[in-house]
Design a protein around this motif. Structure first.
Motif, PDB file in Angstrom:
ATOM      1  N   GLU A 190       0.831  -1.209   0.000  1.00  0.00           N
ATOM      2  CA  GLU A 190       0.000   0.000   0.000  1.00  0.00           C
ATOM      3  C   GLU A 190       0.867   1.261   0.000  1.00  0.00           C
ATOM      4  N   ASP A 241       0.856   4.103  -2.937  1.00  0.00           N
ATOM      5  CA  ASP A 241       0.645   5.529  -2.635  1.00  0.00           C
ATOM      6  C   ASP A 241       1.802   6.382  -3.142  1.00  0.00           C
ATOM      7  N   ARG A 242       3.008   5.920  -2.901  1.00  0.00           N
ATOM      8  CA  ARG A 242       4.186   6.670  -3.337  1.00  0.00           C
ATOM      9  C   ARG A 242       4.222   6.780  -4.856  1.00  0.00           C
ATOM     10  N   ARG A 248       1.677   6.718  -6.908  1.00  0.00           N
ATOM     11  CA  ARG A 248       0.603   7.642  -7.299  1.00  0.00           C
ATOM     12  C   ARG A 248       1.032   9.094  -7.060  1.00  0.00           C
ATOM     13  N   GLN A 249       1.644   9.372  -5.914  1.00  0.00           N
ATOM     14  CA  GLN A 249       2.081  10.732  -5.598  1.00  0.00           C
ATOM     15  C   GLN A 249       3.124  11.218  -6.602  1.00  0.00           C
TER      16      GLN A 249
END
Length: 82
Positions: free
Chosen positions: A39, A43-44, A46-47
């Protein structure tokens, strides 16, 4: 219940199913740790993708968050595991 050794000492007996429960607990713990890592990486990723898109589009927004275009592009190009 107890079990006896040849020397006559009493050895505690593990309750039925306790070993399986302990192994399951270790497995689920490592699985949840693995899922948290996955996860975090998602997230990383996507950022960084969003930061790269922002760096290509708008200098004003980059200035607003205090990042230069070069810094944004450098960060966006990093692999997700770093």
């Amino acid at each position: 219940m107890s079990n006896y050794s040849p020397q006559g000492l009493t050895l505690p007996r593990e309750p039925a199913g306790m070993r399986a429960l302990r192994q399951q607990s270790v497995s689920s713990s490592s699985a949840s740790s693995w899922l948290r890592t996955l996860e975090f990486w998602i997230d990383r990723s996507r950022q960084r993708r969003q930061l790269g898109e922002l760096a290509e589009l708008n200098d004003y927004l980059l200035k607003d968050i205090g990042v230069s275009r070069e810094e944004a592009m450098r960060e966006a190009e990093k692999p997700f595991w770093r």
